[in-house]
Scaffold this active site. Sequence first.
Site, PDB file in Angstrom:
ATOM      1  N   THR A 223       0.877  -1.175   0.000  1.00 29.03           N
ATOM      2  CA  THR A 223       0.000   0.000   0.000  1.00 29.03           C
ATOM      3  C   THR A 223       0.915   1.225   0.000  1.00 29.03           C
ATOM      4  OG1 THR A 223      -0.173  -0.247   2.407  1.00 29.03           O
ATOM      5  CG2 THR A 223      -1.987  -1.092   1.098  1.00 29.03           C
ATOM      6  N   ALA A 252      -6.489   3.214  10.497  1.00 27.97           N
ATOM      7  CA  ALA A 252      -7.203   2.043   9.958  1.00 27.97           C
ATOM      8  C   ALA A 252      -7.453   2.100   8.455  1.00 27.97           C
ATOM      9  CB  ALA A 252      -8.519   1.795  10.699  1.00 27.97           C
ATOM     10  N   ALA A 253      -6.807   3.041   7.755  1.00 25.01           N
ATOM     11  CA  ALA A 253      -6.970   3.075   6.292  1.00 25.01           C
ATOM     12  C   ALA A 253      -6.440   1.768   5.691  1.00 25.01           C
ATOM     13  CB  ALA A 253      -6.233   4.270   5.710  1.00 25.01           C
ATOM     14  N   GLY A 254      -5.254   1.339   6.159  1.00 20.46           N
ATOM     15  CA  GLY A 254      -4.676   0.086   5.664  1.00 20.46           C
ATOM     16  C   GLY A 254      -5.571  -1.098   6.014  1.00 20.46           C
ATOM     17  N   ASP A 255      -6.134  -1.074   7.205  1.00 16.92           N
ATOM     18  CA  ASP A 255      -7.014  -2.182   7.615  1.00 16.92           C
ATOM     19  C   ASP A 255      -8.259  -2.228   6.734  1.00 16.92           C
ATOM     20  OD1 ASP A 255      -5.222  -2.654   9.691  1.00 16.92           O
ATOM     21  OD2 ASP A 255      -6.301  -1.346  11.078  1.00 16.92           O
ATOM     22  N   SER A 294     -14.812   4.486  10.974  1.00 21.15           N
ATOM     23  CA  SER A 294     -14.573   5.137   9.671  1.00 21.15           C
ATOM     24  C   SER A 294     -14.829   4.197   8.492  1.00 21.15           C
ATOM     25  CB  SER A 294     -13.122   5.633   9.609  1.00 21.15           C
ATOM     26  OG  SER A 294     -12.236   4.534   9.534  1.00 21.15           O
TER      27      SER A 294
HETATM   28  O1  RIB Z   1      -4.254   0.091  12.153  1.00 17.81           O
HETATM   29  C1  RIB Z   1      -4.891   0.883  13.107  1.00 17.81           C
HETATM   30  C2  RIB Z   1      -4.940   0.169  14.420  1.00 17.81           C
HETATM   31  O2  RIB Z   1      -3.625  -0.017  14.904  1.00 17.81           O
HETATM   32  C3  RIB Z   1      -5.658   0.891  15.523  1.00 17.81           C
HETATM   33  O3  RIB Z   1      -7.032   0.650  15.546  1.00 17.81           O
HETATM   34  C4  RIB Z   1      -4.912   0.453  16.779  1.00 17.81           C
HETATM   35  O4  RIB Z   1      -5.690  -0.278  17.653  1.00 17.81           O
HETATM   36  C5  RIB Z   1      -3.702  -0.318  16.285  1.00 17.81           C
HETATM   37  O5  RIB Z   1      -3.887  -1.672  16.366  1.00 17.81           O
END
Ligand code: RIB
Length: 305
Positions: A223, A252-255, A294
């Site tokens: 990414t 959390a964009a990557g997640d 988000s």
């Molecule tokens: O990727 C974002 C996350 O990294 C957050 O939600 C935090 O808890 C950490 O795990």
Amino acid sequence: MERRILVIGSLNMDMVVNVEQMPLRGETIMGKSLAYVPGGKGANQACAAGKLGKNVTMLGCIGDDGNGQALRKSLAAAGVDVSYLVVCPGVPTGLAVITVDNGGGNSIIVITGANSQCSPEVIRAHEKLIADSDIVVLQLEIPLEAVAEAVRLAKAHGKTVVLNPAPAPDSLPDELLRSVDYLTPNETELARLSGMPTDTAEQTEQAARSLIEQKGIGAVLATVGSAGALLVTAETAQLVPTIKVQAVDTTAAGDTFHGGFVTALSEGRPVLEAIRMGNMAASISVTRKGAQTSIPTREEVEALL
Ligand code: RIB
């Protein structure tokens, strides 16, 4: 037929402080606001896959406390099967202290808590769950031995393995990397794992290629922030661009990207289409505050696509 996604990883309650700009070392600053938001890389990826598709299960450890209950509730509301969450009495649920500045950038400190109880034994006790899944998604906020055991079992059962190497260590065992179908670092994680610079597009591609050639990983899907995502395999390299948005919080964009990517894969879509779904989901998430708060719905992502 839709394939089943299993996310194995961390669950954290995020304590989010908004600031004008990050404090310097030794500096005291005033925060603008404080919020508690469900997070954790594993839980965020499961939540995103749950909101964007279906057939998602989360395996991970929480404490016997209010934060654990709130995380369970957030995932269940996103349609994730939470029946395999392991409750660890006497251990607090994982916590993350997150500072977000005016430009939407963040810094994150994770207090691992119950995530540290996600041991190889816990993974082995859930071998059937792994065997009954099709795509196994992991990150590195649970003990590395547990990740290695999960990857080993997933591969032994012929599953597709997606490993998001975050937070990135300096190296990962060769045996583990050999079994990974998609390694999904950001540029910083890729630089650390490959020992090579990733300051330009060419360098990023070279770093990804070196991991493929030296470690036998199936594909590296890096990414690359607002540029999108770069897919590198033994044969090709392809940048899948994303759209420009005004970022307010990149947490959390990557997640969210991972949730979109694996959802599309689970629906049998071609990999480039899956990356596009990840890109669009992530681009919406950065325009909103918080981690799980988000993550967009499927309808919102389809509207962009
Ligand atoms: O990727 C974002 C996350 O990294 C957050 O939600 C935090 O808890 C950490 O795990």
